[in-house]
Scaffold this motif. Structure first.
Motif, PDB file in Angstrom:
ATOM      1  N   LEU A 110       0.825  -1.205   0.000  1.00 43.52           N
ATOM      2  CA  LEU A 110       0.000   0.000   0.000  1.00 43.52           C
ATOM      3  C   LEU A 110       0.863   1.260   0.000  1.00 43.52           C
ATOM      4  CD1 LEU A 110      -2.850   1.075  -0.040  1.00 43.52           C
ATOM      5  CD2 LEU A 110      -2.830   1.044   2.443  1.00 43.52           C
ATOM      6  N   ALA A 111       1.951   1.244   0.759  1.00 38.84           N
ATOM      7  CA  ALA A 111       2.856   2.395   0.760  1.00 38.84           C
ATOM      8  C   ALA A 111       3.432   2.628  -0.632  1.00 38.84           C
ATOM      9  CB  ALA A 111       3.974   2.192   1.778  1.00 38.84           C
ATOM     10  N   LEU A 112       3.803   1.557  -1.317  1.00 37.95           N
ATOM     11  CA  LEU A 112       4.312   1.694  -2.687  1.00 37.95           C
ATOM     12  C   LEU A 112       3.224   2.211  -3.632  1.00 37.95           C
ATOM     13  CD1 LEU A 112       6.491  -1.534  -3.003  1.00 37.95           C
ATOM     14  CD2 LEU A 112       7.292   0.840  -2.999  1.00 37.95           C
ATOM     15  N   LEU A 113       1.998   1.723  -3.460  1.00 41.06           N
ATOM     16  CA  LEU A 113       0.898   2.204  -4.296  1.00 41.06           C
ATOM     17  C   LEU A 113       0.673   3.699  -4.087  1.00 41.06           C
ATOM     18  CD1 LEU A 113      -1.469   1.576  -6.255  1.00 41.06           C
ATOM     19  CD2 LEU A 113      -2.869   1.224  -4.205  1.00 41.06           C
ATOM     20  N   LEU A 121       0.573  11.152 -10.539  1.00 39.58           N
ATOM     21  CA  LEU A 121      -0.345  12.283 -10.667  1.00 39.58           C
ATOM     22  C   LEU A 121       0.376  13.629 -10.586  1.00 39.58           C
ATOM     23  CD1 LEU A 121      -3.380  11.013  -8.583  1.00 39.58           C
ATOM     24  CD2 LEU A 121      -3.127  11.064 -11.076  1.00 39.58           C
ATOM     25  N   GLU A 122       1.404  13.694  -9.768  1.00 38.94           N
ATOM     26  CA  GLU A 122       2.146  14.950  -9.593  1.00 38.94           C
ATOM     27  C   GLU A 122       3.147  15.173 -10.731  1.00 38.94           C
ATOM     28  OE1 GLU A 122       2.774  18.441  -7.589  1.00 38.94           O
ATOM     29  OE2 GLU A 122       1.287  16.922  -7.104  1.00 38.94           O
ATOM     30  N   ARG A 123       3.604  14.085 -11.358  1.00 36.47           N
ATOM     31  CA  ARG A 123       4.586  14.101 -12.450  1.00 36.47           C
ATOM     32  C   ARG A 123       5.958  14.593 -12.029  1.00 36.47           C
ATOM     33  NH1 ARG A 123       0.289  16.806 -16.058  1.00 36.47           N
ATOM     34  NH2 ARG A 123      -1.054  15.058 -16.461  1.00 36.47           N
ATOM     35  N   ARG A 124       6.219  14.542 -10.738  1.00 34.73           N
ATOM     36  CA  ARG A 124       7.548  14.881 -10.229  1.00 34.73           C
ATOM     37  C   ARG A 124       7.651  14.331  -8.806  1.00 34.73           C
ATOM     38  NH1 ARG A 124       7.298  19.627  -6.891  1.00 34.73           N
ATOM     39  NH2 ARG A 124       5.205  20.478  -6.958  1.00 34.73           N
ATOM     40  N   LEU A 125       8.868  14.177  -8.343  1.00 32.72           N
ATOM     41  CA  LEU A 125       9.089  13.713  -6.977  1.00 32.72           C
ATOM     42  C   LEU A 125       9.146  14.913  -6.039  1.00 32.72           C
ATOM     43  CD1 LEU A 125      11.789  10.963  -7.498  1.00 32.72           C
ATOM     44  CD2 LEU A 125       9.410  10.629  -6.870  1.00 32.72           C
ATOM     45  N   THR A 126       8.487  14.771  -4.904  1.00 32.51           N
ATOM     46  CA  THR A 126       8.564  15.814  -3.884  1.00 32.51           C
ATOM     47  C   THR A 126       9.104  15.178  -2.608  1.00 32.51           C
ATOM     48  OG1 THR A 126       6.326  15.473  -3.032  1.00 32.51           O
ATOM     49  CG2 THR A 126       6.567  17.001  -4.877  1.00 32.51           C
ATOM     50  N   PRO A 127       9.669  15.971  -1.716  1.00 30.49           N
ATOM     51  CA  PRO A 127      10.240  15.400  -0.492  1.00 30.49           C
ATOM     52  C   PRO A 127       9.206  14.740   0.419  1.00 30.49           C
ATOM     53  CG  PRO A 127      10.861  17.728  -0.745  1.00 30.49           C
ATOM     54  CD  PRO A 127       9.925  17.391  -1.843  1.00 30.49           C
ATOM     55  N   TRP A 128       7.949  15.097   0.276  1.00 29.03           N
ATOM     56  CA  TRP A 128       6.920  14.569   1.166  1.00 29.03           C
ATOM     57  C   TRP A 128       6.318  13.260   0.698  1.00 29.03           C
ATOM     58  CZ3 TRP A 128       6.385  16.190   5.888  1.00 29.03           C
ATOM     59  CH2 TRP A 128       6.859  17.443   6.223  1.00 29.03           C
ATOM     60  N   ILE A 132       4.741  10.413   3.379  1.00 34.34           N
ATOM     61  CA  ILE A 132       3.279  10.289   3.321  1.00 34.34           C
ATOM     62  C   ILE A 132       2.881   8.877   2.914  1.00 34.34           C
ATOM     63  CG2 ILE A 132       1.250  11.011   1.985  1.00 34.34           C
ATOM     64  CD1 ILE A 132       2.366  13.854   2.123  1.00 34.34           C
ATOM     65  N   ALA A 133       3.595   8.290   1.977  1.00 39.15           N
ATOM     66  CA  ALA A 133       3.302   6.923   1.547  1.00 39.15           C
ATOM     67  C   ALA A 133       3.521   5.936   2.693  1.00 39.15           C
ATOM     68  CB  ALA A 133       4.175   6.549   0.355  1.00 39.15           C
ATOM     69  N   ALA A 134       4.619   6.092   3.422  1.00 42.61           N
ATOM     70  CA  ALA A 134       4.894   5.201   4.555  1.00 42.61           C
ATOM     71  C   ALA A 134       3.832   5.367   5.640  1.00 42.61           C
ATOM     72  CB  ALA A 134       6.285   5.495   5.112  1.00 42.61           C
ATOM     73  N   ALA A 135       3.497   6.607   5.949  1.00 41.06           N
ATOM     74  CA  ALA A 135       2.469   6.860   6.965  1.00 41.06           C
ATOM     75  C   ALA A 135       1.116   6.325   6.507  1.00 41.06           C
ATOM     76  CB  ALA A 135       2.374   8.355   7.266  1.00 41.06           C
ATOM     77  N   GLY A 136       0.803   6.484   5.220  1.00 41.87           N
ATOM     78  CA  GLY A 136      -0.461   5.973   4.700  1.00 41.87           C
ATOM     79  C   GLY A 136      -0.561   4.469   4.818  1.00 41.87           C
TER      80      GLY A 136
END
Length: 161
Positions: A110-113, A121-128, A132-136
């Motif tokens: 789920l974190a990877l998803l 969706l963002e089309r770029r990597l952001t520091p968050w 956020i994925a790990a917390a999700g």
């Protein structure tokens, strides 16, 4: 505009048919307070509400509708093709999630998803994105496994310990 209206009407008909089938599910003496009908009926109601919103949005002319299509001209075909490819990418990510779930387990899959959908969706990597994925992954695991007691695949991790 016509397409949205037709889609909304078809989805509303599907919601009504799905509700009637879900309401016909027999009650069980072993069922909990929600019963076997609870989730399917909830899905039918949500689909019905979303269909009504799509119909209303189309009839009221919000969200671009005809004006956006008229002004777009030749770009409409390109944007439709682009939207279809973007949707196909989302479906492929969902399929990949289902494929890796038994091996990597619920939290990591789920974190990877979450990470890849946000990146897509963002089309770029952001520091968050990574935190956020790990917390999700952890939050949804707590909700489903610990609170709701819905068993999820553990993956390979328990065998490594």
């Amino acid at each position: 505009m016509k397409r949205d209206l037709v889609c909304g009407i078809l989805m509303l008909a599907l919601a009504i048919a799905y509700y009637s089938v879900a309401a016909a599910i027999p009650h069980s003496m072993l069922a909990d307070s929600v019963g076997p009908q609870g989730l399917p009926i909830s899905y039918a109601i949500v689909l019905g509400i979303l269909s009504l919103l799509l119909i209303a949005n189309t009839l009221l002319g919000r969200g671009g509708g005809v004006h956006a299509v008229v002004s777009a001209g030749k770009n409409t075909v390109k944007s439709d093709r682009y939207a279809a490819l973007r949707a196909a990418g989302m479906v492929l990510m969902g399929a990949a999630y289902i494929a890796i779930l038994p091996w990597l387990g619920y939290i990591l899959s789920l974190a990877l998803l979450i990470f890849f959908v946000a990146w897509y969706l963002e089309r770029r990597l952001t520091p968050w994105m990574l935190p956020i994925a790990a917390a999700g992954g952890v939050v949804f695991w707590v909700i489903f496994v610990e609170i709701l007691q819905v068993p999820q695949p553990a993956g390979l991790w328990p065998s490594l310990i």
